[in-house]
Every structure is written in structure tokens, then in C-alpha cells.
Design an enzyme around this catalytic site. Structure first.
Site, PDB file in Angstrom:
ATOM      1  N   TYR A 296      46.376  39.956  42.893  1.00  0.00           N
ATOM      2  CA  TYR A 296      46.484  38.837  41.954  1.00  0.00           C
ATOM      3  C   TYR A 296      47.471  37.822  42.512  1.00  0.00           C
ATOM      4  O   TYR A 296      48.524  38.197  43.050  1.00  0.00           O
ATOM      5  CB  TYR A 296      46.977  39.307  40.588  1.00  0.00           C
ATOM      6  CG  TYR A 296      46.040  40.242  39.864  1.00  0.00           C
ATOM      7  CD1 TYR A 296      45.156  39.760  38.907  1.00  0.00           C
ATOM      8  CD2 TYR A 296      46.040  41.609  40.120  1.00  0.00           C
ATOM      9  CE1 TYR A 296      44.299  40.611  38.227  1.00  0.00           C
ATOM     10  CE2 TYR A 296      45.183  42.466  39.455  1.00  0.00           C
ATOM     11  CZ  TYR A 296      44.322  41.965  38.509  1.00  0.00           C
ATOM     12  OH  TYR A 296      43.483  42.816  37.838  1.00  0.00           O
ATOM     13  N   HIS A 304      42.040  36.379  37.021  1.00  0.00           N
ATOM     14  CA  HIS A 304      41.459  37.595  37.551  1.00  0.00           C
ATOM     15  C   HIS A 304      41.896  37.777  39.004  1.00  0.00           C
ATOM     16  O   HIS A 304      42.359  36.841  39.658  1.00  0.00           O
ATOM     17  CB  HIS A 304      39.934  37.552  37.467  1.00  0.00           C
ATOM     18  CG  HIS A 304      39.418  37.559  36.066  1.00  0.00           C
ATOM     19  ND1 HIS A 304      39.444  38.683  35.268  1.00  0.00           N
ATOM     20  CD2 HIS A 304      38.872  36.582  35.296  1.00  0.00           C
ATOM     21  CE1 HIS A 304      38.933  38.403  34.084  1.00  0.00           C
ATOM     22  NE2 HIS A 304      38.579  37.131  34.069  1.00  0.00           N
ATOM     23  N   LYS A 351      35.153  38.462  43.495  1.00  0.00           N
ATOM     24  CA  LYS A 351      36.255  38.975  44.296  1.00  0.00           C
ATOM     25  C   LYS A 351      35.820  39.069  45.756  1.00  0.00           C
ATOM     26  O   LYS A 351      34.688  39.462  46.049  1.00  0.00           O
ATOM     27  CB  LYS A 351      36.716  40.354  43.805  1.00  0.00           C
ATOM     28  CG  LYS A 351      37.367  40.315  42.433  1.00  0.00           C
ATOM     29  CD  LYS A 351      37.678  41.690  41.934  1.00  0.00           C
ATOM     30  CE  LYS A 351      38.426  41.656  40.621  1.00  0.00           C
ATOM     31  NZ  LYS A 351      37.875  40.752  39.619  1.00  0.00           N
TER      32      LYS A 351
END
Length: 397
Positions: A296, A304, A351
Site C-alpha cells: 500500500y 487499495h 493489482k
């Protein structure tokens, strides 16, 4: 009067919440930099390369638990400090932040009629939806029975209506008003509430992984780790050795302690954890997305995770892997099917997958005696490979 403000420069949604989070989580680490000197003094000292800034280091305490391979922070003040200054650990009764006590207090206020919790609102909506379906089905059955009765008596055929004033709809149906609470029930609820107020205590603790605990203890010097049996603070060497042994084998009485290995899982994963923490990332566990770590930029309450980390051990000497007894995960070459699966899972949640290769020094070059000190971490190296999923429909340009 024209305004110079652009069309999209108005106040963003959730600004108050964002500002509150910026205030609560303003410090990225438990350490604080304090400078009580005036601006003039700071400017003069800056010319000669000096500073009066003082580092304030808090001291928290936690108990080492070898069975769960974690360190428990039992004092609430210490738990909130470590969570709000770097997002270390996880509440054992919560998803992330140790908020069990706050949730219980909210539940108590909800039972007092002040407001409903989100869980209670959800259950009430589900109950109302079920009751609406039952009431609608009963109304339709009543209309059908009435039409059947008219056909038997008068011989007229009437098609039962599925809508109308007698058939409730989503726009017209309202749940029945609950019956008023009796005086006896009200007295019982008040007595129960008073008993709960007297007995309510915070039973949640913050659970740190061994990587987080050692980083706080060794790198930041803000955590004292207590022995689970003696309640005495463990020295740095005792902590270092205990954490390594905890990852080699479960603590079984009357069995010899296993020898330390260069490919100890604690060493390999701590190297990766320390690497990203030292670069300023907030590192959290990534088992939810089939990876080892999540990175993070500021913390879980802000955005997120941007990157998903898979730790891949690499032996400097391949012969060491053949005689190893640790059976490190991802040490052997993995197939494209596995890699594609992990990459797709993390691509769908926005991600970027990173394969972090941690090189384990060769036994022929380094003796296991160096494992008695954290200085051996300098013999490990980290390399990173970013894996991007190729989507032809999106990447034609």
C-alpha cells in the site's frame, strides 16, 4: 460574476472522511520527529548542516507466541499506536483494525434505540423483503380464490389480476408497525443493558507477524517482546533465535532443537518484508489474493493495494536445495498455469504482480554460525520482476 474555478475542481466526495484519516494516520511510522526550535534557529542551523530535531521513540510491549508464530499486543494504547502509525498488525477479532470494542459500543447504542448497526440494517432489509414476498403471494392467492368462487357461483370467468390496489407492490408495501414494548420487557432490557455496561471490556489484542515484530524491535527499537513463560523482556539475540526456530518446527517438548539453516522461511520472507518497508511501502499479508504480501502506498484506509508480492527463494548454489529440509514454497520452478492464475486474480482487482526473488547464500561460502546475528541479512539479495497480463483488446495501442 464569473468564477475561475474549473468545472471539475469542486469539493470531492468524502472529503471530510479523507481529512479525518489524514489526521489520524498522519505518521507513517511509530517514530516521531520533534523540533521545538524557532524557524530562525532552524534556518541558521540548516546553513551549517545541523538540526535540533529529536526522534521520539515509543516503547510498546508484546508477548511472543511460538504456536501461532506471532506477537500479541495486549495493551489497547499500544495496539492503536502501532496500527495508526504504520498499520502494523491485525486485530484478532477484526478484519484489520482492532475495532472490536468500538463495534460493541455501537451495538449497545443501537440496542438503546439510537441507531442501527450496518449488520442490523442488512438483516432488517432481508426480513422485510421476505415478508413482502409472503404478503404479495397471499394477496394473489386471495384474488385467485375469489375468482374461483365467482366462477362456481355465477359462471363468469375472471382472470386473476397480478397488480392493483389489492396486490402490494414494492412501491406501496410497508412493513407492519411493531407492537409497543411492554413495561416488563422494557425493565428487563434496561437491566440487561446496565449489566452489559458493567461487564464490557476489551478482549481483543493486536496480532503482529514475526516479520512485523522483528522490524519494530530491531529496526525501530519501539517494541519490547516478552517471553511467554517468564514475562521478561527478550534480548535481541533471544528474539532473533526464537523467531528462526519458530519457523523450523513446531515447539514440541523433549525434542532436540533443530539446527538453523540459511534457507529458513523466516529469513527469506523477512528480507522481502524489510526491503519494501525500508522503501516506504505499507506491507500487509496477501493470502486473500494468493500472494505473500500486498503493498500500500499510504495504508489500507486510504486506497487499495497497488502491488501483489510473491516471494520466490533462489539458491545461490543449486546443490543446497537438494539437501535442504525446509521445503521452501516457490523455490522450485513453477508452471505457467500457476503463474497465469495468480496474475489473473490480481489483474482483476487492479493489482500489479511482482515476483520478488530472494537469493539465499551458498553454504560453501557462508557458515551457519553467522545466523546467530541479524548481520547475516546483508548476505541476502533481492531482485524483482514485474508480471503484466497481456490483454489484446486493451493493449492494441
Amino acid at each position: 460574476m464569473s468564477s475561475n474555478r474549473s468545472k471539475g475542481s469542486g469539493p470531492r466526495k468524502g472529503g471530510a472522511k479523507r481529512n479525518e484519516n489524514n489526521r489520524i494516520y498522519a505518521n507513517p511510522l511509530p517514530l516521531l520527529l520533534e523540533d521545538s526550535s524557532s524557524s530562525r534557529v532552524r534556518s541558521v542551523l540548516g546553513l551549517v548542516g545541523l538540526s535540533l530535531t529529536r526522534v521520539s521513540t515509543p516503547h510498546c510491549e508484546g508477548y511472543f507466541d511460538p504456536h501461532t508464530r506471532s506477537v500479541w499486543i495486549c495493551e489497547r494504547n499500544d495496539s492503536m499506536l502501532l496500527w495508526r502509525r504504520g498499520f502494523f498488525g491485525k486485530g484478532d477479532l477484526s478484519r484489520s483494525e482492532p475495532s472490536w470494542l468500538a463495534r460493541k459500543l455501537n451495538d449497545r447504542k443501537a440496542r438503546q434505540g439510537k441507531y442501527l448497526t450496518s449488520e442490523e440494517i442488512r438483516e432488517k432489509r432481508r426480513a422485510d423483503r421476505r415478508q413482502f414476498k409472503l404478503d404479495r403471494a397471499a394477496a394473489i392467492a386471495a384474488v385467485a380464490a375469489e375468482a374461483e368462487e365467482i366462477f362456481e357461483k355465477e359462471g363468469r370467468v375472471i382472470v386473476p389480476a397480478l397488480s392493483g390496489p389489492e396486490i402490494p407492490s414494492g412501491a406501496t408495501w410497508r412493513p407492519a408497525t411493531p407492537l409497543p414494548e411492554t413495561e416488563a420487557a422494557r425493565n428487563d432490557s434496561e437491566e440487561k443493558r446496565e449489566n452489559e455496561e458493567e461487564t464490557l471490556e476489551d478482549v481483543e489484542h493486536l496480532q503482529l507477524t514475526l516479520f512485523e515484530a522483528f522490524f519494530l524491535s530491531w529496526t525501530l527499537d519501539c517494541l519490547d517482546i516478552l517471553h511467554p513463560e517468564t514475562d521478561e523482556p527478550m534480548t535481541l539475540r533471544e528474539t532473533w533465535m526464537a523467531f528462526q526456530h519458530a519457523h523450523l518446527a513446531p515447539p514440541i517438548p523433549d525434542l532436540p532443537t533443530p539446527e538453523l539453516q540459511l534457507d529458513n522461511p523466516f529469513l527469506v520472507h523477512y528480507v522481502a518484508y524489510h526491503h519494501y518497508r525500508s522503501l516506504g511501502w505499507v506491507v500487509k499479508g496477501g493470502i486473500k489474493f494468493c500472494v505473500d504480501y500486498l503493498l500500500y502506498k499510504k495504508g489500507p484506509v486510504f486506497t487499495h493495494a497497488e502491488f501483489a508480492i510473491v516471494v520466490c527463494p533462489v539458491y545461490e548454489d543449486p546443490a543446497d536445495q537438494e539437501i535442504s529440509t525446509t521445503n521452501l514454497q516457490n523455490a522450485s520452478p513453477f508452471g505457467w498455469h500457476w503463474l497465469s492464475t495468480i496474475n489473473r486474480v490480481n489483474s482483476q482487482v487492479m493489482k500489479t504482480l511482482i515476483l520478488t526473488y530472494v537469493t539465499i547464500p551458498a553454504r560453501s561460502r557462508l557458515s551457519t554460525t553467522v545466523l546467530s546475528s541479524p548481520a547475516c541479512l546483508g548476505e541476502y539479495s533481492v531482485r524483482e520482476v514485474i508480471v503484466r497480463r497481456f490483454i489484446p483488446a486493451r493493449m492494441r495501442d
